[in-house]
Design an enzyme around this catalytic site. Structure first.
Site, short mmCIF file in Angstrom:
data_model
loop_
_atom_site.label_atom_id
_atom_site.label_comp_id
_atom_site.label_asym_id
_atom_site.label_seq_id
_atom_site.Cartn_x
_atom_site.Cartn_y
_atom_site.Cartn_z
N ARG A 19 15.63 -4.38 -0.70
CA ARG A 19 14.59 -4.20 0.14
C ARG A 19 14.71 -5.12 1.36
O ARG A 19 14.37 -4.60 2.42
CB ARG A 19 13.50 -4.96 -0.71
CG ARG A 19 13.07 -4.46 -2.09
CD ARG A 19 12.01 -5.05 -2.77
NE ARG A 19 11.61 -4.40 -4.11
CZ ARG A 19 12.40 -4.89 -5.30
NH1 ARG A 19 13.08 -5.46 -5.52
NH2 ARG A 19 11.85 -4.09 -6.32
N ASP B 191 6.13 -7.07 -10.58
CA ASP B 191 7.42 -7.68 -11.29
C ASP B 191 6.76 -8.27 -12.18
O ASP B 191 7.22 -8.12 -13.53
CB ASP B 191 8.11 -8.40 -10.32
CG ASP B 191 8.50 -8.07 -9.02
OD1 ASP B 191 9.58 -7.51 -8.66
OD2 ASP B 191 7.38 -7.91 -8.09
N HIS C 68 10.04 -11.05 -4.00
CA HIS C 68 9.89 -9.68 -4.60
C HIS C 68 11.21 -8.89 -4.05
O HIS C 68 11.16 -8.29 -3.09
CB HIS C 68 8.58 -8.66 -3.85
CG HIS C 68 8.78 -7.24 -4.32
ND1 HIS C 68 8.83 -7.10 -5.65
CD2 HIS C 68 8.69 -6.01 -3.75
CE1 HIS C 68 8.80 -5.68 -5.75
NE2 HIS C 68 8.91 -5.12 -4.85
P1 NAD Z 1 6.73 6.85 2.13
O1 NAD Z 1 7.94 7.09 3.08
O2 NAD Z 1 6.43 7.63 1.02
O3 NAD Z 1 5.67 6.58 3.08
C1 NAD Z 1 5.47 5.61 4.25
C2 NAD Z 1 4.33 6.33 5.04
O4 NAD Z 1 4.19 5.14 6.10
C3 NAD Z 1 4.69 7.70 5.59
O5 NAD Z 1 3.47 8.54 5.23
C4 NAD Z 1 4.70 7.65 7.01
O6 NAD Z 1 4.42 8.55 7.86
C5 NAD Z 1 4.07 6.08 7.19
N1 NAD Z 1 4.49 5.51 8.32
C6 NAD Z 1 5.57 4.87 8.92
N2 NAD Z 1 5.51 4.53 10.01
C7 NAD Z 1 4.31 4.41 10.22
C8 NAD Z 1 3.38 3.89 11.23
N3 NAD Z 1 4.17 3.24 12.36
N4 NAD Z 1 2.36 3.82 11.50
C9 NAD Z 1 1.48 4.37 10.28
N5 NAD Z 1 2.12 4.92 9.22
C10 NAD Z 1 3.50 5.17 9.37
O7 NAD Z 1 7.28 5.23 1.36
P2 NAD Z 1 6.53 4.65 0.33
O8 NAD Z 1 7.40 5.25 -0.93
O9 NAD Z 1 5.02 5.12 0.24
O10 NAD Z 1 6.89 3.14 0.44
C11 NAD Z 1 6.22 2.65 1.26
C12 NAD Z 1 6.53 1.08 1.37
O11 NAD Z 1 6.03 0.49 0.22
C13 NAD Z 1 8.10 0.87 1.49
O12 NAD Z 1 8.44 -0.45 2.14
C14 NAD Z 1 8.41 0.56 -0.13
O13 NAD Z 1 9.68 -0.25 -0.07
C15 NAD Z 1 7.20 -0.36 -0.34
N6 NAD Z 1 6.79 -0.45 -1.76
C16 NAD Z 1 6.39 -1.85 -2.18
C17 NAD Z 1 6.28 -2.09 -3.47
C18 NAD Z 1 5.80 -3.40 -3.91
O14 NAD Z 1 5.94 -3.80 -5.03
N7 NAD Z 1 5.40 -4.17 -2.92
C19 NAD Z 1 6.42 -1.15 -4.57
C20 NAD Z 1 7.00 0.08 -4.08
C21 NAD Z 1 7.30 0.39 -2.81
#
Ligand code: NAD
Length: 317
Positions: A93, A153, A180
């Site tokens: 991450r 988690d 995390h």
């Molecule tokens: P993804 O690539 O499917 O989606 C990301 C989205 O963000 C896309 O639709 C993209 O167009 C958009 N985007 C990118 N830059 C942008 C901007 N400047 N303005 C507006 N929109 C923008 O990714 P995902 O699988 O949905 O994951 C998203 C984030 O969530 C990642 O950083 C991932 O690591 C995180 N995540 C966090 C947890 C947690 O427990 N906190 C769990 C899973 C994933």
């Protein structure tokens, strides 16, 4: 009569990727907010999701879903950010820090320019660092900037412990604290099944062994890597966690979640956002709970905080 009774709740979602779209679907299914505006750099994706989700409205108490712009955040109660890159197979991450902190600078400025006065909920990774970044860039009180922290988690831990004891996971109370990420820790000293401490349960049943508990923790810590290997991303669990957190905020629940919160001397730490159990209500983070940690847990939490502080210091904030 209380005016608040008629306030239409609005959630603004920034980032309609796998996590964001799953979260939107969870909101719709559970009828958590009245209005949902979806914002994404890829407007077509936001528009497609809004159109698709709108066809679920006849089956949900939500009233309005649309693909919008940052101006729509001005009236939002909560802005949830799931925009940005996710982990590629083999990536940690923390590897996402530079890419996603750059994205955040623009997003937070755009949200704040709308006149937003609500609560930020951040899920983009590395979530503890980006929640700190959001707090700094937004200028909002720390209580109104919440990271999803170790919500997922902790859910993974409770699920696995529920399976281990063959007890409903909702009756298992155990937290993952810290980053995390790779330095997170299980708080075994405070874990219990409906009030029966894990240590007492172990003594009564001669089980689970310390080795088994360590195995369970490793499964929790490394779950994302295993899921990403298989399907490229993880999203349903976090989406449900974000939906639950949104509900607790909008309904002023005073519920406890292991969110990423800014510490101000709790656990002997300060100036770091890190996963800790906290009471959540309509004002955001009401209070960080100070658990009585064992010496080893306290050491691990401090190590985790050191890693996060180093990551924050590497950014030009
Ligand atoms: P993804 O690539 O499917 O989606 C990301 C989205 O963000 C896309 O639709 C993209 O167009 C958009 N985007 C990118 N830059 C942008 C901007 N400047 N303005 C507006 N929109 C923008 O990714 P995902 O699988 O949905 O994951 C998203 C984030 O969530 C990642 O950083 C991932 O690591 C995180 N995540 C966090 C947890 C947690 O427990 N906190 C769990 C899973 C994933």
């Amino acid at each position: 009569m209380d005016d608040c009774q008629f306030k239409v709740s609005r959630v603004a979602l920034v980032g309609s990727g796998a996590v964001g779209a799953s979260y939107a679907f969870a909101l719709l299914n559970q009828g958590i907010t009245s209005e949902l505006v979806i914002i994404d750099r890829n407007f077509q994706k936001a528009e497609g999701d809004a159109m698709d989700l709108n066809h679920g409205l006849p089956f949900s108490p939500l009233s309005k879903i649309w693909a919008g712009d940052y101006e729509d955040c001005g009236e939002a109660d909560i802005v949830v950010i799931t925009a940005g890159a996710g982990q590629a197979p083999g990536e940690t991450r923390m590897d996402l820090i530079n890419k996603n902190s750059r994205i955040f600078k623009d997003i937070i400025a755009s949200v704040m320019n709308s006149g937003f006065k609500g609560i930020f909920v951040i899920a983009t990774n590395p979530v503890d660092v980006l929640t700190y970044v959001t707090w700094k860039y937004s200028g909002l009180p720390a209580s109104r900037v919440i990271g999803s922290g170790t919500i997922l988690d902790t859910a993974r831990l409770r699920f696995l412990l529920g399976q281990e004891f063959d007890v409903d996971s909702r009756n298992v109370h155990a937290y993952i604290m810290g980053e995390h990420g790779d330095t997170e820790l299980p708080v075994w000293s405070n874990a219990n099944i409906a009030g029966l401490s894990l240590m007492e349960y172990k003594a009564q049943h001669n089980n689970p062994t310390d080795e088994r508990l360590e195995e369970i923790f490793v499964q929790v810590r490394d779950a994302a890597y295993h899921i990403i290997e298989r399907k490229g991303a993880t999203y349903y669990g976090i989406a449900m966690g974000l939906a639950r957190l949104t509900k607790a905020i909008l309904n002023n629940e005073n519920s406890v979640f292991s969110v990423s919160a800014l510490l101000d001397s709790e656990y002997g730490l300060d100036d770091v956002y890190i996963g800790v159990p906290a009471i959540i209500n309509r004002d955001g983070i009401r209070e960080v709970l100070k658990l009585n940690l064992s010496d080893t847990e306290q050491e691990k939490l401090h190590h985790s905080a050191t890693v996060l502080k180093k990551a924050i210091a590497s950014l030009d904030l």
